[in-house]
Write an enzyme that holds these catalytic residues in place. Structure first.
Site, PDB file in Angstrom:
ATOM      1  N   ARG A 124     -42.306  13.373   4.984  1.00 54.79           N
ATOM      2  CA  ARG A 124     -42.264  12.706   3.672  1.00 54.79           C
ATOM      3  C   ARG A 124     -40.861  12.528   3.107  1.00 54.79           C
ATOM      4  NH1 ARG A 124     -46.625  16.284   2.399  1.00 54.79           N
ATOM      5  NH2 ARG A 124     -48.575  15.350   3.114  1.00 54.79           N
ATOM      6  N   LYS A 146     -32.892  -0.704   2.342  1.00 57.78           N
ATOM      7  CA  LYS A 146     -34.016  -1.378   2.984  1.00 57.78           C
ATOM      8  C   LYS A 146     -34.086  -0.892   4.421  1.00 57.78           C
ATOM      9  CE  LYS A 146     -34.820  -5.728   0.591  1.00 57.78           C
ATOM     10  NZ  LYS A 146     -34.939  -7.192   0.777  1.00 57.78           N
ATOM     11  N   GLU A 188     -23.687 -13.220   6.907  1.00 58.84           N
ATOM     12  CA  GLU A 188     -24.047 -12.450   5.708  1.00 58.84           C
ATOM     13  C   GLU A 188     -22.861 -12.383   4.738  1.00 58.84           C
ATOM     14  OE1 GLU A 188     -27.084 -11.361   5.018  1.00 58.84           O
ATOM     15  OE2 GLU A 188     -28.124 -11.206   6.952  1.00 58.84           O
ATOM     16  N   LYS A 230     -23.108  -6.491  -2.923  1.00 59.60           N
ATOM     17  CA  LYS A 230     -24.416  -5.928  -2.582  1.00 59.60           C
ATOM     18  C   LYS A 230     -24.721  -4.700  -3.436  1.00 59.60           C
ATOM     19  CE  LYS A 230     -27.901  -5.000   0.570  1.00 59.60           C
ATOM     20  NZ  LYS A 230     -28.470  -5.263   1.881  1.00 59.60           N
ATOM     21  N   GLU A 240     -36.247  -4.711  -5.389  1.00 54.47           N
ATOM     22  CA  GLU A 240     -36.475  -6.151  -5.301  1.00 54.47           C
ATOM     23  C   GLU A 240     -37.629  -6.648  -6.153  1.00 54.47           C
ATOM     24  OE1 GLU A 240     -35.624  -7.832  -1.445  1.00 54.47           O
ATOM     25  OE2 GLU A 240     -37.061  -9.425  -1.804  1.00 54.47           O
ATOM     26  N   ARG A 244     -32.566  -8.887  -6.789  1.00 55.47           N
ATOM     27  CA  ARG A 244     -32.266  -8.538  -5.397  1.00 55.47           C
ATOM     28  C   ARG A 244     -32.823  -9.557  -4.406  1.00 55.47           C
ATOM     29  NH1 ARG A 244     -32.331  -2.682  -2.279  1.00 55.47           N
ATOM     30  NH2 ARG A 244     -31.786  -3.536  -0.248  1.00 55.47           N
ATOM     31  N   ASN A 248     -31.819 -12.677  -0.205  1.00 56.32           N
ATOM     32  CA  ASN A 248     -32.569 -13.274   0.904  1.00 56.32           C
ATOM     33  C   ASN A 248     -32.244 -14.739   1.127  1.00 56.32           C
ATOM     34  OD1 ASN A 248     -34.336 -11.154   1.963  1.00 56.32           O
ATOM     35  ND2 ASN A 248     -35.126 -11.111  -0.130  1.00 56.32           N
ATOM     36  N   HIS A 251     -32.918 -16.398   4.403  1.00 56.14           N
ATOM     37  CA  HIS A 251     -33.727 -15.487   5.208  1.00 56.14           C
ATOM     38  C   HIS A 251     -35.158 -15.976   5.422  1.00 56.14           C
ATOM     39  CE1 HIS A 251     -30.325 -12.867   4.777  1.00 56.14           C
ATOM     40  NE2 HIS A 251     -30.909 -11.868   5.390  1.00 56.14           N
ATOM     41  N   HIS A 255     -35.982 -15.881   9.080  1.00 54.46           N
ATOM     42  CA  HIS A 255     -37.033 -15.022   9.641  1.00 54.46           C
ATOM     43  C   HIS A 255     -38.050 -15.840  10.426  1.00 54.46           C
ATOM     44  CE1 HIS A 255     -36.471 -11.509   6.543  1.00 54.46           C
ATOM     45  NE2 HIS A 255     -35.531 -11.544   7.460  1.00 54.46           N
ATOM     46  N   HIS A 268     -30.133 -12.079  14.245  1.00 55.81           N
ATOM     47  CA  HIS A 268     -30.539 -12.217  12.842  1.00 55.81           C
ATOM     48  C   HIS A 268     -29.533 -13.057  12.055  1.00 55.81           C
ATOM     49  CE1 HIS A 268     -32.030 -11.267   8.882  1.00 55.81           C
ATOM     50  NE2 HIS A 268     -30.879 -10.715   8.543  1.00 55.81           N
TER      51      HIS A 268
END
Lengths: 368, 368
Positions: A124, A146, A188, A230, A240, A244, A248, A251, A255, A268
């Site tokens: 956990r 993330k 990026e 960032k 997000e 935030r 993306n 993206h 993606h 990526h």
């Protein structure tokens, strides 16, 4: 060691705040890492490409008195799945490590995302530290918490928000980075200028040739400015719920390309590069950007050595199918990050389906 | 619907706060659930035993306009592993559900723990709601946000802290609960008295016969008091940095039994019942409890129909091996929850290894 970090930034997240150190030779600064360990149990997670280059140096710099173990995974986006997370968990349990252990991610974005996710769910929640070795992970994925892995049906579909305790960026590691990965990381970097800071974009336009030739001072500055943006965005919106999502930019299209082509075929950053240009083009069709703006985006993406065309075998339906599963969508409505102007991104559900489909249909295609 | 919840409690965790409703017939109160949904996509996770009893009623009570899907898993602790989490994720992705979906756990502790973990890691965090149908899950596992699954090397080794948005406890569901599971749940009820509230323990001693005969009013009261203690402890220490560890009274011994015997052979509550008595005995050997205190613990555990002896085939080394991996341990040092007195538990590393081993060696064993 006497090397001082060239830059220090802080990600302000209350009790989850942490520092980012940026500078040449920081892999040798085990002292910076030791103060952030949760206990004496340490698991370094790396891959077969990075291990021969930096693993021994990192272990040596950590010093005596620790119980250091390692997991060496295969390289590449195609390893970013739950089975790899299982290997990390097995290694931790085999070592008898408890909740106060610390995982160190030594590698690029894939290693960082997976190590963070494995740490987030080990008993956990165990501590973890990012030592990113690629430009992409240094400016993007190592900062902000993330973590996650891909699912055959979509990129980063499984994961958690889990902040590292420290990000240690050794800019010297970029010397061993293949040119293609440097370009991917630069996508990026360009993203931050496009979505947040027009003056940074201008600076990148002035310096892109020197950056791609690995000018150390300029690279350090590009990384610092990228991480600062960032950190600022993440501090405003850790999970997000709002701003935030702007990170993306490119993206949603990117993606779709990565998922469609199979993980690892396009890097990526390459997919994000093309995706940002597609977002700029759609923004122009919404009347927000001029043709000159789109030309400007296209020019810097090309200068960074990134692809402009989409994959030859990807139809409009292929794009839409993957975009439908995007994490930003709400109750099935497509949400996109577009550019209101250069330096200012917005999240919108306003792009008409017909305009999007027309743009996708007429977008140039090529084989890689 | 006109049924009002008999009790409402709140778990105070800032922006992660949520209500617990307790009362007969609440499965029919879909209105209480609807206000906590993140969007219109709903995935109910349940098992083959609970589904025929309550699934249709729950779906009907949720009403119109939602996209409701279901995953029906096999029953039992032996299903509590990553492969089941994978089935939930597959179902979510197959349905095209996004981050604003809501998972509803309809079942006992295993279903609740797995659904919460699946939600915690779906697209980095989806909403979830607990509708616990067993006494154990109603008084313990549905409240507090501990989620996770077992690993062959240890119980609950993989998981996350992830709070539900609502806990809806229908006390009428206890009518269909097998007696053995009622006993297992009662172990956790007794635990709250032992570790936190001597007066609650006295109340349980006075009423145990009626509770085991399913007196509805008394059961509602026992659940309310148990949840109130748990909510209090969790609000003080969400991620178990301190006082929350006390809720693990009996669990270090209990987890060792469960792991050793194979998940599902002993019910979790049964192992905790025996484990609490072992903790009491060790506390007596530390000079903290009297023999009369230990007798009192033994008496109420027996009255709840729980086992007192450890498994016949479990040696001292078997116990120690599993206890070494306990999540509470730090840098390999064994930490135990013991009783300073009845109603007051403490976390300690002070139990001498020899005293522990001697206690384990002389503990009664029996076959089940």
């Amino acid at each position: 060691m006497s090397l001082a970090p060239a830059h220090r930034l802080d990600v302000a997240l209350g009790e989850r705040s942490y520092p980012i150190h940026i500078g040449p030779g920081l892999t040798a600064r085990g002292d910076l890492i030791r103060e952030h360990l949760a206990g004496r149990q340490v698991m370094i997670v790396t891959n077969t490409v990075v291990a021969p280059l930096y693993l021994d140096a990192l272990k040596a710099s950590l010093g005596e008195g620790l119980d250091i173990r390692e997991v060496i995974l295969d390289d590449g986006e195609q390893t970013k799945h739950m089975a790899s997370i299982g290997l990390i968990w097995d290694a931790l349990l085999e070592a008898g490590f408890n909740r106060r252990c610390t995982l160190i991610a030594l590698g690029g974005g894939v290693i960082g995302d997976m190590t963070g996710f494995a740490a987030a769910c080990y008993q956990r929640g165990a501590a973890f530290i990012q030592v990113p070795t690629t430009l992409l992970s240094q400016v993007d994925s190592s900062v902000g918490g993330k973590t996650g892995v891909n699912h055959p049906r979509g990129k980063n579909m499984l994961g958690a928000f889990w902040q590292p305790r420290l990000v240690l960026i050794d800019t010297a590691s970029l010397k061993t980075l293949p040119q293609r990965e440097l370009s991917a990381g630069m996508a990026e970097v360009i993203k931050y200028g496009l979505l947040w800071d027009e003056s940074f974009l201008s600076w990148l336009e002035d310096n892109m040739t020197a950056l791609m030739a690995l000018d150390e001072t300029l690279l350090g500055e590009a990384i610092r400015r990228s991480c600062a943006i960032k950190a600022d965005v993440v501090a405003q919106d850790e999970t997000e719920q709002g701003v935030r999502a702007l990170l993306n930019l490119g993206h949603t299209f990117g993606h779709a390309i990565e998922t469609d082509q199979g993980y690892g075929v396009w890097l990526h950053g390459e997919a994000v590069g093309t995706g940002m240009l597609m977002a700029a083009e759609l923004s122009a069709r919404m009347g927000w950007l001029s043709s000159a703006d789109v030309e400007r985006v296209s020019h810097i993406i090309a200068k960074a050595g990134l692809p402009l065309a989409a994959p030859e075998d990807m139809g409009v339906e292929d794009f839409l199918k993957h975009m439908q599963l995007d994490k930003k969508n709400v109750d099935g409505r497509l949400r996109l990050i577009l550019l209101e102007r250069i330096g200012r991104a917005v999240i919108t559900e306003e792009a008409p389906a017909g305009v999007l489909a027309d743009m996708l249909e007429h977008w140039p295609r090529s084989s890689r």
